[in-house]
Every structure is written in C-alpha cells, then in structure tokens.
Design a protein around this motif. Structure first.
Motif, PDB file in Angstrom:
ATOM      1  N   TRP A 431       0.818  -1.199   0.000  1.00  0.00           N
ATOM      2  CA  TRP A 431       0.000   0.000   0.000  1.00  0.00           C
ATOM      3  C   TRP A 431       0.859   1.259   0.000  1.00  0.00           C
ATOM      4  CZ3 TRP A 431      -5.047   0.283  -0.988  1.00  0.00           C
ATOM      5  CH2 TRP A 431      -5.816  -0.881  -0.860  1.00  0.00           C
ATOM      6  N   SER A 432       2.053   1.183   0.568  1.00  0.00           N
ATOM      7  CA  SER A 432       2.958   2.341   0.572  1.00  0.00           C
ATOM      8  C   SER A 432       3.317   2.760  -0.840  1.00  0.00           C
ATOM      9  CB  SER A 432       4.227   2.005   1.361  1.00  0.00           C
ATOM     10  OG  SER A 432       3.938   1.789   2.722  1.00  0.00           O
ATOM     11  N   ALA A 433       3.532   1.798  -1.719  1.00  0.00           N
ATOM     12  CA  ALA A 433       3.870   2.114  -3.105  1.00  0.00           C
ATOM     13  C   ALA A 433       2.733   2.887  -3.775  1.00  0.00           C
ATOM     14  CB  ALA A 433       4.174   0.835  -3.877  1.00  0.00           C
ATOM     15  N   VAL A 434       1.512   2.491  -3.504  1.00  0.00           N
ATOM     16  CA  VAL A 434       0.346   3.167  -4.080  1.00  0.00           C
ATOM     17  C   VAL A 434       0.240   4.590  -3.548  1.00  0.00           C
ATOM     18  CG1 VAL A 434      -2.183   3.183  -4.191  1.00  0.00           C
ATOM     19  CG2 VAL A 434      -0.927   1.029  -4.453  1.00  0.00           C
ATOM     20  N   PHE A 435       0.341   4.760  -2.238  1.00  0.00           N
ATOM     21  CA  PHE A 435       0.143   6.079  -1.635  1.00  0.00           C
ATOM     22  C   PHE A 435       1.285   7.045  -1.960  1.00  0.00           C
ATOM     23  CE2 PHE A 435      -2.470   3.714   1.726  1.00  0.00           C
ATOM     24  CZ  PHE A 435      -3.654   3.967   1.045  1.00  0.00           C
ATOM     25  N   ASN A 436       2.522   6.559  -1.973  1.00  0.00           N
ATOM     26  CA  ASN A 436       3.650   7.445  -2.279  1.00  0.00           C
ATOM     27  C   ASN A 436       3.636   7.913  -3.731  1.00  0.00           C
ATOM     28  OD1 ASN A 436       4.715   7.373   0.321  1.00  0.00           O
ATOM     29  ND2 ASN A 436       5.965   5.559  -0.095  1.00  0.00           N
ATOM     30  N   LEU A 437       3.290   7.017  -4.640  1.00  0.00           N
ATOM     31  CA  LEU A 437       3.185   7.409  -6.045  1.00  0.00           C
ATOM     32  C   LEU A 437       2.068   8.432  -6.229  1.00  0.00           C
ATOM     33  CD1 LEU A 437       3.926   7.077  -9.035  1.00  0.00           C
ATOM     34  CD2 LEU A 437       2.329   5.128  -9.131  1.00  0.00           C
ATOM     35  N   THR A 438       0.938   8.213  -5.579  1.00  0.00           N
ATOM     36  CA  THR A 438      -0.190   9.145  -5.667  1.00  0.00           C
ATOM     37  C   THR A 438       0.196  10.507  -5.112  1.00  0.00           C
ATOM     38  OG1 THR A 438      -1.725   7.292  -5.420  1.00  0.00           O
ATOM     39  CG2 THR A 438      -2.612   9.499  -5.078  1.00  0.00           C
ATOM     40  N   ALA A 439       0.944  10.532  -4.004  1.00  0.00           N
ATOM     41  CA  ALA A 439       1.383  11.793  -3.395  1.00  0.00           C
ATOM     42  C   ALA A 439       2.309  12.567  -4.331  1.00  0.00           C
ATOM     43  CB  ALA A 439       2.090  11.514  -2.073  1.00  0.00           C
ATOM     44  N   LEU A 440       3.209  11.882  -4.992  1.00  0.00           N
ATOM     45  CA  LEU A 440       4.140  12.540  -5.919  1.00  0.00           C
ATOM     46  C   LEU A 440       3.392  13.184  -7.081  1.00  0.00           C
ATOM     47  CD1 LEU A 440       6.979  13.176  -6.986  1.00  0.00           C
ATOM     48  CD2 LEU A 440       6.995  10.885  -8.038  1.00  0.00           C
ATOM     49  N   ILE A 441       2.459  12.465  -7.660  1.00  0.00           N
ATOM     50  CA  ILE A 441       1.670  12.993  -8.776  1.00  0.00           C
ATOM     51  C   ILE A 441       0.874  14.219  -8.327  1.00  0.00           C
ATOM     52  CG2 ILE A 441      -0.237  12.480 -10.346  1.00  0.00           C
ATOM     53  CD1 ILE A 441       0.741   9.556 -10.341  1.00  0.00           C
ATOM     54  N   THR A 442       0.288  14.151  -7.145  1.00  0.00           N
ATOM     55  CA  THR A 442      -0.503  15.273  -6.623  1.00  0.00           C
ATOM     56  C   THR A 442       0.370  16.509  -6.422  1.00  0.00           C
ATOM     57  OG1 THR A 442      -1.921  13.681  -5.474  1.00  0.00           O
ATOM     58  CG2 THR A 442      -2.081  15.977  -4.793  1.00  0.00           C
ATOM     59  N   PHE A 443       1.575  16.327  -5.921  1.00  0.00           N
ATOM     60  CA  PHE A 443       2.485  17.453  -5.694  1.00  0.00           C
ATOM     61  C   PHE A 443       2.887  18.108  -7.021  1.00  0.00           C
ATOM     62  CE2 PHE A 443       6.735  19.263  -4.825  1.00  0.00           C
ATOM     63  CZ  PHE A 443       6.383  20.149  -3.810  1.00  0.00           C
ATOM     64  N   LEU A 444       3.086  17.315  -8.055  1.00  0.00           N
ATOM     65  CA  LEU A 444       3.406  17.874  -9.375  1.00  0.00           C
ATOM     66  C   LEU A 444       2.267  18.744  -9.894  1.00  0.00           C
ATOM     67  CD1 LEU A 444       5.103  14.794 -11.117  1.00  0.00           C
ATOM     68  CD2 LEU A 444       6.225  16.847 -10.215  1.00  0.00           C
ATOM     69  N   GLY A 445       1.035  18.345  -9.632  1.00  0.00           N
ATOM     70  CA  GLY A 445      -0.112  19.149 -10.040  1.00  0.00           C
ATOM     71  C   GLY A 445      -0.109  20.507  -9.369  1.00  0.00           C
ATOM     72  N   TRP A 446       0.275  20.544  -8.096  1.00  0.00           N
ATOM     73  CA  TRP A 446       0.357  21.823  -7.376  1.00  0.00           C
ATOM     74  C   TRP A 446       1.403  22.739  -7.995  1.00  0.00           C
ATOM     75  CZ3 TRP A 446       4.587  23.614  -4.379  1.00  0.00           C
ATOM     76  CH2 TRP A 446       4.340  24.820  -3.701  1.00  0.00           C
ATOM     77  N   ILE A 447       2.563  22.195  -8.332  1.00  0.00           N
ATOM     78  CA  ILE A 447       3.627  23.006  -8.931  1.00  0.00           C
ATOM     79  C   ILE A 447       3.165  23.646 -10.236  1.00  0.00           C
ATOM     80  CG2 ILE A 447       5.913  22.900 -10.021  1.00  0.00           C
ATOM     81  CD1 ILE A 447       6.674  20.765  -7.987  1.00  0.00           C
ATOM     82  N   VAL A 448       2.517  22.870 -11.089  1.00  0.00           N
ATOM     83  CA  VAL A 448       2.076  23.389 -12.392  1.00  0.00           C
ATOM     84  C   VAL A 448       1.038  24.489 -12.218  1.00  0.00           C
ATOM     85  CG1 VAL A 448       0.845  22.787 -14.517  1.00  0.00           C
ATOM     86  CG2 VAL A 448       2.625  21.259 -13.630  1.00  0.00           C
ATOM     87  N   PHE A 449       0.082  24.292 -11.317  1.00  0.00           N
ATOM     88  CA  PHE A 449      -0.947  25.314 -11.121  1.00  0.00           C
ATOM     89  C   PHE A 449      -0.363  26.580 -10.507  1.00  0.00           C
ATOM     90  CE2 PHE A 449      -4.625  27.215  -8.845  1.00  0.00           C
ATOM     91  CZ  PHE A 449      -5.414  27.463  -9.948  1.00  0.00           C
ATOM     92  N   MET A 450       0.603  26.453  -9.626  1.00  0.00           N
ATOM     93  CA  MET A 450       1.248  27.636  -9.035  1.00  0.00           C
ATOM     94  C   MET A 450       1.977  28.447 -10.116  1.00  0.00           C
ATOM     95  SD  MET A 450       0.526  27.805  -5.840  1.00  0.00           S
ATOM     96  CE  MET A 450      -1.045  27.060  -6.245  1.00  0.00           C
ATOM     97  N   LEU A 451       2.533  27.776 -11.082  1.00  0.00           N
ATOM     98  CA  LEU A 451       3.311  28.461 -12.116  1.00  0.00           C
ATOM     99  C   LEU A 451       2.412  29.142 -13.169  1.00  0.00           C
ATOM    100  CD1 LEU A 451       6.195  25.887 -12.746  1.00  0.00           C
ATOM    101  CD2 LEU A 451       6.351  28.086 -11.539  1.00  0.00           C
ATOM    102  N   PHE A 452       1.338  28.493 -13.550  1.00  0.00           N
ATOM    103  CA  PHE A 452       0.589  28.966 -14.717  1.00  0.00           C
ATOM    104  C   PHE A 452      -0.886  29.295 -14.446  1.00  0.00           C
ATOM    105  CE2 PHE A 452       3.891  25.993 -16.282  1.00  0.00           C
ATOM    106  CZ  PHE A 452       4.644  26.902 -17.009  1.00  0.00           C
ATOM    107  N   GLY A 453      -1.396  28.974 -13.280  1.00  0.00           N
ATOM    108  CA  GLY A 453      -2.821  29.195 -13.016  1.00  0.00           C
ATOM    109  C   GLY A 453      -3.191  30.665 -12.913  1.00  0.00           C
ATOM    110  N   THR A 454      -4.468  30.982 -13.163  1.00  0.00           N
ATOM    111  CA  THR A 454      -4.957  32.346 -13.060  1.00  0.00           C
ATOM    112  C   THR A 454      -6.443  32.329 -12.701  1.00  0.00           C
ATOM    113  OG1 THR A 454      -5.173  34.485 -14.190  1.00  0.00           O
ATOM    114  CG2 THR A 454      -5.578  32.528 -15.507  1.00  0.00           C
ATOM    115  N   GLY A 455      -6.886  33.447 -12.125  1.00  0.00           N
ATOM    116  CA  GLY A 455      -8.300  33.615 -11.841  1.00  0.00           C
ATOM    117  C   GLY A 455      -8.943  34.657 -12.748  1.00  0.00           C
ATOM    118  N   LYS A 456      -8.194  35.127 -13.756  1.00  0.00           N
ATOM    119  CA  LYS A 456      -8.700  36.145 -14.670  1.00  0.00           C
ATOM    120  C   LYS A 456      -9.455  35.498 -15.840  1.00  0.00           C
ATOM    121  CE  LYS A 456      -4.855  39.302 -13.724  1.00  0.00           C
ATOM    122  NZ  LYS A 456      -3.714  40.059 -14.323  1.00  0.00           N
ATOM    123  N   LYS A 457     -10.389  36.256 -16.382  1.00  0.00           N
ATOM    124  CA  LYS A 457     -11.135  35.791 -17.550  1.00  0.00           C
ATOM    125  C   LYS A 457     -10.209  35.776 -18.762  1.00  0.00           C
ATOM    126  CE  LYS A 457     -15.138  36.966 -20.445  1.00  0.00           C
ATOM    127  NZ  LYS A 457     -16.272  37.884 -20.636  1.00  0.00           N
TER     128      LYS A 457
END
Length: 459
Positions: A431-457
């Motif tokens: 189960w550790s392999a499943v949870f650690n891989l999922t955590a890594l993928i989730t963290f990458l999503g945060w990095i991308v949104f911090m770099l390029f995300g916006t709330g503007k139209k």
C-alpha cells in the motif's frame, strides 16, 4: 430571506444572461437593465443549493456503493484485486465520454434538465445491478458488471458540468465560490450516507440490498427534481414570454454570437492547461482513495468496523469544503485577487493531500490511519473552491463546456489510476507504493498550477 412574490416582482423589468437554467426555455441577456433576472434571488439560490446538494449526495451514493461492496462481491464472484480494479475503474471509461457534451448541452439547454434525465439513468442502472447475477452466470459476471458500471459512468458524466453551468449563469461572482463548494459537499455527504447506512445494510442484509437502497432514493430525487422544475417554470412563464417577444431580434443576434466556444484561443493559454493537469492529479488522489479505501482497511485492519472508516474521513471533509468556499469568497471580498485565492486554496488541497498520503504509508495503527485518511480527504475538499470552480473564472460564458473538457481529462486517472493501483497491489502487496506514487503525482499538479494558473477571464 426573499419571498417568492418579491422574487417574481423583481422579474418584471429584466431578463437573464443566457437562460435561467432553472427554467425550461432559453432567454439570452439583451440589455444592461437585467440584473434582477440575471441571477437567482436569495430564496431561489437557497432552494437550488438544497436541491443540488441532495442530488450530489445521491450521485455519489450510487458511485461509491460498488467500492463499499467490492470485497463482498469479489468474494462471491471469486475475483482477485486486478479484476476488482477493472470493475472499479471501468466506471470512469463511461464517465469521461459525456463530460464535454454534458457541459455543452447544459450551456445551451439548461443544466437542470440535463442532470435530471441523466440522474434517472444512473439510478435505474444502480437498481438493476443486484439482478445481474440472477440473469448471468459467474463466468460472464465480470464483463456484465463492468459494462453496467460503465453505463452508470456515462450517465453521471454530465452531472458536474451541468451544475457548473447552472451556478455560473445564475449566481453572482461574489457568492459563486461558496455556493459551488456548498453544493459539492453533497459528494462527501453521499459517500458518508453510503458508508454509514450502506455499511450497516451490507453487514445485515448483504450487498444487493445496499444497491437497492441507493438506487431507490436516487430515483425519488429525480422525480422530486422534475416536479420542482415544472412548478417554477409555470410560475414564471408569462413574464419570460413577454420579455422574449419584446427583445426577440436582439436575443437571436446575441445567442448567435455566444453559441460557440473559442477552443483554439483557450488551447493556447497555459492557464487552461494548468487547471487540466492540476485537476487530473487531484482526481487521481481522490479516486484512488474513493475506490480503494474500504479494501485498504479490510487488508490492514480486518477487525475494524466498516461504518467507522467509511464514515469518519468523509464526515470531516464536509465542513472543510464549506469552509473553503466561505474563505475564498471572504478573501475575494477583502480585495485579494481571484488568482491569489485560487492558488492559496489549491496549496491546501494538493500539498495537504500529498503530505497526508505519505504519512499514511507509515501509519501502523488503526486510529492513525483513520486520522490520516480524514485529513487527506479534508484537504482534497478544498479543491471545490480552487481549480474546480476556476472554469467559471476563466470562461464564465462557457463554464459548462470548459468544465466538461476539464473533467473529461480528470476522469482519465479514474480508470488509469484506480486500475494501476490494483495492479500494483496485486504485484507488490504494498500500500505504501500506491500512496507514495499518488502523493508525488498530486504534488506535481500543485507546482504546475502555481506556475501557470490564473483567476482572470481569458475567453
């Protein structure tokens, strides 16, 4: 709270933006004197919030009833974890097929009508599921169960795009995040309902009775939803017909201008791709937990009561989702930019979930495991006020369509991530392999949104 009579009085001199999605016909915005009909009144908004949160609850009850019962069904059918993972993940094959068309139909025809028809479909298919073993032999049950599960996904795929379109077109910007996050708590309530009452019925009467319960109450909601829509339509029809006749030519011209989504413009925007990727990583974490949480506790803590670990994590996530919506609207009202607020909320959602998933890998007792799961799902609930509402920021006139495309991509981890998790468990028993891989993928999503995300139209 405004009364119905006050609400109707406000309508006499105004007209909606594209259509009041709570009604049964379309009326585009044609002038600047239309604010009172453009958005729901306070009374209407509260009624619709109640109706939609109940609908989301029943939607998720039908979605989570299989993960709840998968251990019992697998034991009866003789399935291993890879086969169980296939049946769990195939839901998302159908789910991703109808996201875009659901959003588009909702933008054009009304989210209320689209979600009601679709809800009748997934409720009926849920009711039919317990009958499948009586009609088919055990050798074909894997295929048949997977096919019906996929059809449920097809029907449920339009649900959230319809809600996004509904809220975007009928709720003002200053109230939109809280409204949407409150409605989305229905998903946690549905999982909670299924995990608590469903667990008790599962232990007492078996998995078939659990499917019958959630399918039946969902069908009742469909009927009540239809009755409410007809009542509201009849009450307000006369005013809308008058306005339509007065503004007919201008309306047709406006409708033609807004009929298509400028996809090519949108595809060139990094902000759009950031919410696609960020949403995919969040749904990967959410669907892995949603689908495998009961199995994790059965494997690691076989003596634990199902009504505890199927209830507590989802129970604490409800106030988390509501608080995130209140916090987002409060910060925006205080003058913080929408971009800052969305990124702050997603930091809690994605980083908090990543930390929790890593911590779960080291949980060696039942109480700590429940706490970690509860914290992970509570953090994920902040996503309702972040990326999930972001299509209404960047494309308010096409929110349903944009959300549909985003959620189509978000459904991919549903069948890929859930299946891969089952395959990893079958191969490594870790189960550790499943949870650690999922955590890594989730963290990458945060990095991308911090770099390029916006709330503007942007369109």
């Amino acid at each position: 709270m405004s009364s119905d009579s006050e609400s109707d009085a406000e309508m006499s001199g105004s007209i909606t933006k594209d259509h009041d999605v709570g009604m049964s016909f379309k009326v585009p915005l044609v002038d600047t004197e239309s604010q009172s009909l453009r958005y729901w009144s306070r009374f209407e908004r509260r009624v619709w919030m109640g109706v939609l949160v109940i609908g989301c609850a029943f939607c998720y009850s039908c979605r989570t009833v299989l993960p709840l019962c998968i251990v019992a069904i697998s034991k009866e059918m003789g399935w291993n974890k890879s086969q169980s993972g296939t049946v769990l993940s195939v839901f998302f094959w159908g789910y991703c097929m109808t996201q875009l068309i659901g959003g588009r139909l909702s933008d054009k025809r009304g989210g209320d009508k689209v979600m009601t028809v679709a809800a009748a479909g997934w409720a009926i298919f849920t009711l039919l599921t317990p009958c499948l073993p009586l009609m088919y032999g055990s050798s074909s049950m894997l295929f048949v169960m997977a096919f019906v599960r996929m059809l449920i996904g097809v029907c449920q795929g339009v649900h959230y795009p319809a809600i996004t379109s509904l809220v975007s077109r009928n709720v003002s910007e200053k109230e939109r995040t809280f409204t949407y996050s409150f409605v989305c708590t229905g998903s946690n309530m549905g999982t909670l309902l299924c995990g608590s009452l469903g667990s008790l019925i599962l232990d007492t009467y078996g998995w078939r009775a659990t499917f019958v319960l959630v399918g039946s109450i969902s069908l009742v909601w469909c009927l009540l939803m239809q009755c409410y829509m007809v009542t509201r339509q009849n009450k307000r029809r006369f005013i809308r017909i008058q306005v339509e006749e007065k503004k007919k030519d201008t309306q047709l011209e406006k409708a033609a201008v807004e009929s298509s989504v400028p996809w090519m413009v949108l595809f060139k925007k990094p902000a759009f791709w950031s919410i696609i990727f960020g949403h995919m990583t969040e749904t990967n974490a959410f669907f892995v937990l949603l689908s495998w949480l009961p199995t994790y506790f059965h494997d690691n803590f076989p003596g634990a009561k199902g009504w505890v670990f199927n209830v507590v994590p989802w129970l604490v996530s409800i106030p988390s989702s509501i608080f995130s919506g209140w916090l987002a609207d409060y910060l925006i009202a205080k003058g913080y930019s929408v971009t800052f607020v969305r990124k702050l909320i997603e930091t809690v959602a994605l980083c908090g979930a990543s930390v929790s998933l890593v911590t779960i890998s080291y949980a060696d007792n039942y109480i700590l495991a429940v706490i970690c799961m509860g914290f992970a799902i509570s953090c994920i609930a902040f996503h309702h006020s972040g990326i999930l509402v972001n299509p209404q920021d960047i494309a308010p006139n096409h929110a349903g369509s944009v959300f549909g495309l985003m959620n189509t991509a978000g459904a991919i981890p549903g069948f890929v991530g859930v299946y891969v998790a089952g395959h990893i468990l079958e191969a490594t028993k870790s189960w550790s392999a499943v949870f650690n891989l999922t955590a890594l993928i989730t963290f990458l999503g945060w990095i991308v949104f911090m770099l390029f995300g916006t709330g503007k139209k942007i369109i």
